[in-house]
Design a protein around this motif. Structure first.
Motif, PDB file in Angstrom:
ATOM      1  N   ALA A   8      -7.225   7.819  -3.924  1.00 19.98           N
ATOM      2  CA  ALA A   8      -7.925   8.958  -3.428  1.00 19.98           C
ATOM      3  C   ALA A   8      -8.308  10.064  -4.502  1.00 19.98           C
ATOM      4  CB  ALA A   8      -6.966   9.868  -2.353  1.00 19.98           C
ATOM      5  N   ASP A   9      -7.857   9.471  -5.969  1.00 21.49           N
ATOM      6  CA  ASP A   9      -8.201  10.750  -6.935  1.00 21.49           C
ATOM      7  C   ASP A   9      -8.854   9.647  -8.194  1.00 21.49           C
ATOM      8  OD1 ASP A   9      -8.397  12.859  -8.093  1.00 21.49           O
ATOM      9  OD2 ASP A   9      -6.347  12.954  -8.869  1.00 21.49           O
ATOM     10  N   ILE A  10      -9.775   9.073  -8.034  1.00 24.38           N
ATOM     11  CA  ILE A  10     -10.420   8.397  -9.145  1.00 24.38           C
ATOM     12  C   ILE A  10     -11.121   8.893  -9.984  1.00 24.38           C
ATOM     13  CG2 ILE A  10     -11.829   6.162  -9.581  1.00 24.38           C
ATOM     14  CD1 ILE A  10     -11.173   5.108  -6.733  1.00 24.38           C
ATOM     15  N   PRO A  11     -10.765   8.827 -11.231  1.00 27.09           N
ATOM     16  CA  PRO A  11     -11.634   9.867 -12.300  1.00 27.09           C
ATOM     17  C   PRO A  11     -12.809   9.133 -12.767  1.00 27.09           C
ATOM     18  CG  PRO A  11      -9.429   9.057 -13.247  1.00 27.09           C
ATOM     19  CD  PRO A  11      -9.641   8.551 -11.788  1.00 27.09           C
ATOM     20  N   HIS A  12     -13.678  10.131 -13.044  1.00 26.39           N
ATOM     21  CA  HIS A  12     -15.144   9.469 -13.686  1.00 26.39           C
ATOM     22  C   HIS A  12     -15.881   8.802 -12.619  1.00 26.39           C
ATOM     23  CE1 HIS A  12     -13.656  10.787 -17.808  1.00 26.39           C
ATOM     24  NE2 HIS A  12     -12.687  10.060 -17.671  1.00 26.39           N
ATOM     25  N   GLY A  42       0.376   2.564 -16.304  1.00 22.76           N
ATOM     26  CA  GLY A  42       0.342   3.001 -15.166  1.00 22.76           C
ATOM     27  C   GLY A  42       0.010   1.862 -13.998  1.00 22.76           C
ATOM     28  N   LEU A  43      -0.444   0.737 -14.656  1.00 27.86           N
ATOM     29  CA  LEU A  43      -0.811  -0.321 -13.867  1.00 27.86           C
ATOM     30  C   LEU A  43       0.524  -1.011 -13.218  1.00 27.86           C
ATOM     31  CD1 LEU A  43      -3.637  -1.767 -16.122  1.00 27.86           C
ATOM     32  CD2 LEU A  43      -4.068  -0.764 -13.735  1.00 27.86           C
ATOM     33  N   GLU A  44       1.624  -0.600 -13.663  1.00 29.74           N
ATOM     34  CA  GLU A  44       2.847  -1.019 -13.022  1.00 29.74           C
ATOM     35  C   GLU A  44       2.814  -1.004 -11.632  1.00 29.74           C
ATOM     36  OE1 GLU A  44       5.710   0.634 -11.710  1.00 29.74           O
ATOM     37  OE2 GLU A  44       4.566   2.682 -12.345  1.00 29.74           O
ATOM     38  N   VAL A  45       2.251   0.186 -11.148  1.00 28.48           N
ATOM     39  CA  VAL A  45       2.140   0.454  -9.618  1.00 28.48           C
ATOM     40  C   VAL A  45       1.683  -0.737  -8.925  1.00 28.48           C
ATOM     41  CG1 VAL A  45       0.021   1.585  -9.581  1.00 28.48           C
ATOM     42  CG2 VAL A  45       1.756   2.335  -8.045  1.00 28.48           C
ATOM     43  N   LEU A  46       0.886  -1.578  -9.622  1.00 26.30           N
ATOM     44  CA  LEU A  46       0.233  -2.819  -8.947  1.00 26.30           C
ATOM     45  C   LEU A  46       1.143  -4.083  -8.815  1.00 26.30           C
ATOM     46  CD1 LEU A  46      -3.173  -1.906 -10.130  1.00 26.30           C
ATOM     47  CD2 LEU A  46      -2.446  -1.801  -7.630  1.00 26.30           C
ATOM     48  N   GLN A  47       2.394  -4.061  -9.412  1.00 29.82           N
ATOM     49  CA  GLN A  47       3.262  -5.261  -9.565  1.00 29.82           C
ATOM     50  C   GLN A  47       3.505  -5.881  -8.251  1.00 29.82           C
ATOM     51  OE1 GLN A  47       6.698  -3.583 -11.764  1.00 29.82           O
ATOM     52  NE2 GLN A  47       6.204  -5.013 -13.417  1.00 29.82           N
ATOM     53  N   PRO A  48       3.585  -4.731  -7.086  1.00 26.18           N
ATOM     54  CA  PRO A  48       4.092  -5.625  -5.740  1.00 26.18           C
ATOM     55  C   PRO A  48       2.732  -6.570  -5.309  1.00 26.18           C
ATOM     56  CG  PRO A  48       4.471  -3.287  -5.870  1.00 26.18           C
ATOM     57  CD  PRO A  48       3.701  -3.307  -7.243  1.00 26.18           C
ATOM     58  N   TYR A  80       0.905  -1.324   0.123  1.00 32.11           N
ATOM     59  CA  TYR A  80      -0.009  -0.087   0.023  1.00 32.11           C
ATOM     60  C   TYR A  80       0.890   1.360  -0.172  1.00 32.11           C
ATOM     61  CZ  TYR A  80      -3.997  -2.849   0.555  1.00 32.11           C
ATOM     62  OH  TYR A  80      -4.946  -3.988   0.302  1.00 32.11           O
ATOM     63  N   SER A  81       1.588   1.413  -1.032  1.00 33.49           N
ATOM     64  CA  SER A  81       2.513   2.482  -1.233  1.00 33.49           C
ATOM     65  C   SER A  81       1.682   3.886  -1.305  1.00 33.49           C
ATOM     66  CB  SER A  81       3.231   2.208  -2.428  1.00 33.49           C
ATOM     67  OG  SER A  81       2.341   2.618  -3.628  1.00 33.49           O
ATOM     68  N   SER A  82       2.466   4.940  -1.096  1.00 37.57           N
ATOM     69  CA  SER A  82       1.764   6.236  -1.115  1.00 37.57           C
ATOM     70  C   SER A  82       1.232   6.529  -2.496  1.00 37.57           C
ATOM     71  CB  SER A  82       2.779   7.271  -0.915  1.00 37.57           C
ATOM     72  OG  SER A  82       4.128   7.309  -1.698  1.00 37.57           O
ATOM     73  N   ARG A  83       2.042   5.812  -3.534  1.00 38.63           N
ATOM     74  CA  ARG A  83       1.354   6.058  -4.839  1.00 38.63           C
ATOM     75  C   ARG A  83       0.203   5.474  -5.227  1.00 38.63           C
ATOM     76  NH1 ARG A  83       4.277   4.178 -10.414  1.00 38.63           N
ATOM     77  NH2 ARG A  83       2.941   4.997 -11.773  1.00 38.63           N
ATOM     78  N   ILE A  84      -0.022   4.162  -4.701  1.00 36.68           N
ATOM     79  CA  ILE A  84      -1.295   3.498  -4.653  1.00 36.68           C
ATOM     80  C   ILE A  84      -2.394   4.260  -3.883  1.00 36.68           C
ATOM     81  CG2 ILE A  84      -2.400   1.369  -3.787  1.00 36.68           C
ATOM     82  CD1 ILE A  84      -0.099  -0.060  -4.901  1.00 36.68           C
ATOM     83  N   LEU A  85      -2.226   4.804  -2.896  1.00 36.82           N
ATOM     84  CA  LEU A  85      -3.006   5.463  -2.022  1.00 36.82           C
ATOM     85  C   LEU A  85      -3.463   6.741  -2.716  1.00 36.82           C
ATOM     86  CD1 LEU A  85      -1.551   4.824   1.711  1.00 36.82           C
ATOM     87  CD2 LEU A  85      -3.619   3.643   0.401  1.00 36.82           C
ATOM     88  N   ALA A 142      -7.918  -0.406  -1.347  1.00 39.48           N
ATOM     89  CA  ALA A 142      -7.254   0.855  -2.164  1.00 39.48           C
ATOM     90  C   ALA A 142      -6.578   0.055  -3.494  1.00 39.48           C
ATOM     91  CB  ALA A 142      -5.844   1.069  -1.258  1.00 39.48           C
ATOM     92  N   LEU A 143      -6.197  -1.068  -3.652  1.00 39.73           N
ATOM     93  CA  LEU A 143      -5.464  -1.637  -4.714  1.00 39.73           C
ATOM     94  C   LEU A 143      -6.674  -1.733  -6.074  1.00 39.73           C
ATOM     95  CD1 LEU A 143      -3.909  -4.707  -3.263  1.00 39.73           C
ATOM     96  CD2 LEU A 143      -2.737  -2.559  -3.969  1.00 39.73           C
ATOM     97  N   GLY A 144      -7.845  -1.903  -5.660  1.00 43.87           N
ATOM     98  CA  GLY A 144      -8.881  -1.884  -6.618  1.00 43.87           C
ATOM     99  C   GLY A 144      -9.189  -0.729  -6.918  1.00 43.87           C
ATOM    100  N   GLN A 145      -9.143   0.388  -5.975  1.00 43.66           N
ATOM    101  CA  GLN A 145      -9.455   2.036  -6.260  1.00 43.66           C
ATOM    102  C   GLN A 145      -8.372   2.289  -7.330  1.00 43.66           C
ATOM    103  OE1 GLN A 145     -10.184   4.053  -2.862  1.00 43.66           O
ATOM    104  NE2 GLN A 145     -11.483   2.365  -1.795  1.00 43.66           N
ATOM    105  N   ALA A 146      -6.797   1.962  -6.734  1.00 44.10           N
ATOM    106  CA  ALA A 146      -5.836   2.509  -7.890  1.00 44.10           C
ATOM    107  C   ALA A 146      -6.081   1.880  -9.274  1.00 44.10           C
ATOM    108  CB  ALA A 146      -4.551   2.058  -7.287  1.00 44.10           C
ATOM    109  N   SER A 147      -6.417   0.661  -9.364  1.00 40.04           N
ATOM    110  CA  SER A 147      -6.894   0.357 -10.817  1.00 40.04           C
ATOM    111  C   SER A 147      -7.954   0.938 -11.415  1.00 40.04           C
ATOM    112  CB  SER A 147      -6.943  -1.284 -10.488  1.00 40.04           C
ATOM    113  OG  SER A 147      -7.163  -2.178 -11.710  1.00 40.04           O
ATOM    114  N   ALA A 148      -8.773   1.239 -10.815  1.00 39.44           N
ATOM    115  CA  ALA A 148      -9.792   1.813 -11.371  1.00 39.44           C
ATOM    116  C   ALA A 148      -9.560   3.373 -11.681  1.00 39.44           C
ATOM    117  CB  ALA A 148     -11.152   1.916 -10.456  1.00 39.44           C
TER     118      ALA A 148
END
Length: 150
Positions: free
Chosen positions: A20-24, A113-119, A11-16, A68-74
């Motif tokens: 916190a800023d999901i478009p659409h 940008g989905l690379e952020v989810l590699q962990p 749950y890195s700061s980038r993922i969080l 948070a991971l599902g939100q980051a992906s969305a």
């Protein structure tokens, strides 16, 4: 204790920040297709509305109730999906799944940008939530294509 440390790194700061800023996040008033997907393991849900014309997404809205991971992906999907074709979304979905489950490469641009989810590769119980936005979008595009052909 290393398991807790790995989870904190996940749950890195980038993922969080993405979460916190999901478009659409506004649902579309008159969508061509709506699809709701749910992860049976964790209960995360993503509902996607699309409008499509000439085989491309022209309007997109989503309701995201996920970790948070599902939100980051969305967030990444939402930021890049307008203008995409069914084939592009299907490729992104397949590449994300391969990245998570087979150690595959990061999805192609514009979904790189989905690379952020590699962990999350090592956290199989999180994969379904991460996949929801692309899976719902792909199914909505397939539904809209069938409706437009009917």
């Amino acid at each position: 204790m290393s398991g807790d440390s790995d989870l904190i790194k996940l749950y890195s700061s980038r993922i969080l920040a993405l979460a916190a800023d999901i478009p659409h996040l506004e649902r579309l008033a008159d969508p061509d297709a709506t699809v709701k997907k749910r992860s049976p393991l964790c209960g995360s849900t993503v509902t996607v509305d699309i409008n499509a014309a000439d085989g491309r997404i022209t309007g997109f809205g989503q309701d995201v109730k996920a970790c948070a991971l599902g939100q980051a992906s969305a967030a990444i999907v939402g930021a890049n999906v307008v203008g995409r074709t069914l084939a592009e979304v299907e490729t992104a979905r397949d590449q994300l799944k391969a990245m998570l489950t087979q150690g595959g490469p990061v999805p192609d641009a514009p979904f790189d940008g989905l690379e952020v989810l590699q962990p999350a590769r090592d956290f199989k119980n999180r994969h379904a939530s991460i996949m929801l936005a692309l899976e719902a979008t792909l199914e909505a595009m397939q539904t809209a294509a069938k409706e437009q052909c009917a």
